[in-house]
Design a protein around this motif. Structure first.
Motif, PDB file in Angstrom:
ATOM      1  N   GLN A  36       0.822  -1.207   0.000  1.00 57.14           N
ATOM      2  CA  GLN A  36       0.000   0.000   0.000  1.00 57.14           C
ATOM      3  C   GLN A  36       0.860   1.263   0.000  1.00 57.14           C
ATOM      4  O   GLN A  36       0.425   2.304  -0.492  1.00 57.14           O
ATOM      5  CB  GLN A  36      -0.950  -0.015   1.196  1.00 57.14           C
ATOM      6  N   ALA A  37       2.092   1.163   0.490  1.00 52.03           N
ATOM      7  CA  ALA A  37       3.010   2.312   0.479  1.00 52.03           C
ATOM      8  C   ALA A  37       3.367   2.725  -0.944  1.00 52.03           C
ATOM      9  O   ALA A  37       3.770   3.868  -1.176  1.00 52.03           O
ATOM     10  CB  ALA A  37       4.280   1.984   1.260  1.00 52.03           C
ATOM     11  N   GLN A  38       3.217   1.821  -1.889  1.00 54.62           N
ATOM     12  CA  GLN A  38       3.569   2.121  -3.267  1.00 54.62           C
ATOM     13  C   GLN A  38       2.418   2.730  -4.053  1.00 54.62           C
ATOM     14  O   GLN A  38       2.608   3.181  -5.176  1.00 54.62           O
ATOM     15  CB  GLN A  38       4.055   0.850  -3.964  1.00 54.62           C
ATOM     16  N   VAL A  39       1.234   2.730  -3.468  1.00 56.36           N
ATOM     17  CA  VAL A  39       0.081   3.315  -4.160  1.00 56.36           C
ATOM     18  C   VAL A  39       0.135   4.825  -3.939  1.00 56.36           C
ATOM     19  O   VAL A  39       0.105   5.299  -2.814  1.00 56.36           O
ATOM     20  CB  VAL A  39      -1.251   2.734  -3.627  1.00 56.36           C
ATOM     21  N   GLN A  93       6.528   6.535  -4.268  1.00 56.50           N
ATOM     22  CA  GLN A  93       7.131   6.019  -3.033  1.00 56.50           C
ATOM     23  C   GLN A  93       8.460   6.726  -2.766  1.00 56.50           C
ATOM     24  O   GLN A  93       8.761   7.090  -1.631  1.00 56.50           O
ATOM     25  CB  GLN A  93       7.339   4.513  -3.134  1.00 56.50           C
ATOM     26  N   TYR A  94       9.233   6.946  -3.808  1.00 55.69           N
ATOM     27  CA  TYR A  94      10.500   7.673  -3.657  1.00 55.69           C
ATOM     28  C   TYR A  94      10.256   9.128  -3.267  1.00 55.69           C
ATOM     29  O   TYR A  94      10.834   9.628  -2.305  1.00 55.69           O
ATOM     30  CB  TYR A  94      11.316   7.592  -4.954  1.00 55.69           C
ATOM     31  N   LEU A  95       9.383   9.805  -4.013  1.00 55.61           N
ATOM     32  CA  LEU A  95       9.144  11.227  -3.759  1.00 55.61           C
ATOM     33  C   LEU A  95       8.515  11.491  -2.390  1.00 55.61           C
ATOM     34  O   LEU A  95       8.797  12.501  -1.762  1.00 55.61           O
ATOM     35  CB  LEU A  95       8.250  11.815  -4.862  1.00 55.61           C
ATOM     36  N   GLU A  96       7.665  10.559  -1.954  1.00 53.92           N
ATOM     37  CA  GLU A  96       6.979  10.730  -0.668  1.00 53.92           C
ATOM     38  C   GLU A  96       7.771  10.139   0.497  1.00 53.92           C
ATOM     39  O   GLU A  96       7.363  10.259   1.645  1.00 53.92           O
ATOM     40  CB  GLU A  96       5.583  10.097  -0.751  1.00 53.92           C
ATOM     41  N   GLY A  97       8.899   9.491   0.199  1.00 53.60           N
ATOM     42  CA  GLY A  97       9.765   8.942   1.228  1.00 53.60           C
ATOM     43  C   GLY A  97       9.118   7.849   2.071  1.00 53.60           C
ATOM     44  O   GLY A  97       9.360   7.776   3.273  1.00 53.60           O
ATOM     45  N   ASN A 105      14.113   1.698   2.854  1.00 49.82           N
ATOM     46  CA  ASN A 105      13.994   2.540   4.042  1.00 49.82           C
ATOM     47  C   ASN A 105      14.877   3.775   3.992  1.00 49.82           C
ATOM     48  O   ASN A 105      15.150   4.390   5.009  1.00 49.82           O
ATOM     49  CB  ASN A 105      14.300   1.712   5.298  1.00 49.82           C
ATOM     50  N   SER A 106      15.332   4.129   2.803  1.00 51.92           N
ATOM     51  CA  SER A 106      16.104   5.357   2.629  1.00 51.92           C
ATOM     52  C   SER A 106      15.820   5.903   1.238  1.00 51.92           C
ATOM     53  O   SER A 106      15.393   5.170   0.339  1.00 51.92           O
ATOM     54  CB  SER A 106      17.607   5.089   2.785  1.00 51.92           C
ATOM     55  N   ASP A 107      16.079   7.188   1.073  1.00 46.49           N
ATOM     56  CA  ASP A 107      15.893   7.783  -0.254  1.00 46.49           C
ATOM     57  C   ASP A 107      16.788   7.107  -1.280  1.00 46.49           C
ATOM     58  O   ASP A 107      16.377   6.873  -2.417  1.00 46.49           O
ATOM     59  CB  ASP A 107      16.187   9.286  -0.216  1.00 46.49           C
ATOM     60  N   GLY A 108      18.013   6.761  -0.880  1.00 49.46           N
ATOM     61  CA  GLY A 108      18.939   6.097  -1.793  1.00 49.46           C
ATOM     62  C   GLY A 108      18.416   4.748  -2.254  1.00 49.46           C
ATOM     63  O   GLY A 108      18.479   4.421  -3.436  1.00 49.46           O
TER      64      GLY A 108
END
Length: 141
Positions: A36-39, A93-97, A105-108
């Protein structure tokens, strides 16, 4: 149209199919919340519904890619399109962290993951023989 694939392509097609079936089952069961974090928040649908539907699609595409050999070219194309359609979720998911799966679990980590999506698109098209079939059809026209 006869479009044979190599043993290497067949192995990679089956590996991808197993991966898709596993991912689909995980969407419906033990990783449901994580997916759901990817939606993306901007998607006007219930996140759980999106996860459930995408899990069902992943299972269907995986089974089709593995078992419906007469339609493997079409399943390869469909899976490539699916990977493209879900890519905005990875970007969101990347943009919203948003963390997921204990490894994103990190931006990288989330940023590096973005580069794997094109690999999946190519993998689907190559392993199913879809790319070769498209080129052959294009050259015959």
């Amino acid at each position: 149209m006869e479009n044979k694939t190599t043993i290497t392509q067949k192995i990679f097609r089956i590996l991808l199919a197993v991966f898709m079936i596993y991912a689909g089952v995980s969407h419906l069961t033990f990783n449901r919340i994580e997916f759901q974090a990817q939606v993306p928040d901007w998607l006007p649908l219930n996140k759980d519904l999106v996860v459930i539907l995408s899990g069902i699609v992943e299972i269907a595409l995986g089974l089709g890619l593995a078992l419906w050999t007469k339609k493997r070219i079409q399943f390869g194309c469909a899976l490539a399109v699916f990977f493209i359609l879900i890519f905005p979720g990875n970007i969101a998911q990347y943009l919203e962290g948003k963390d997921a799966f204990g490894v994103l679990n990190s931006d990288g980590a989330r940023f590096r993951r973005l580069f794997f999506q094109p690999v999946l698109v190519v993998w689907a098209l190559w392993s199913a023989g879809s790319w070769k079939a498209w080129r052959a059809k294009k050259n015959n026209n």
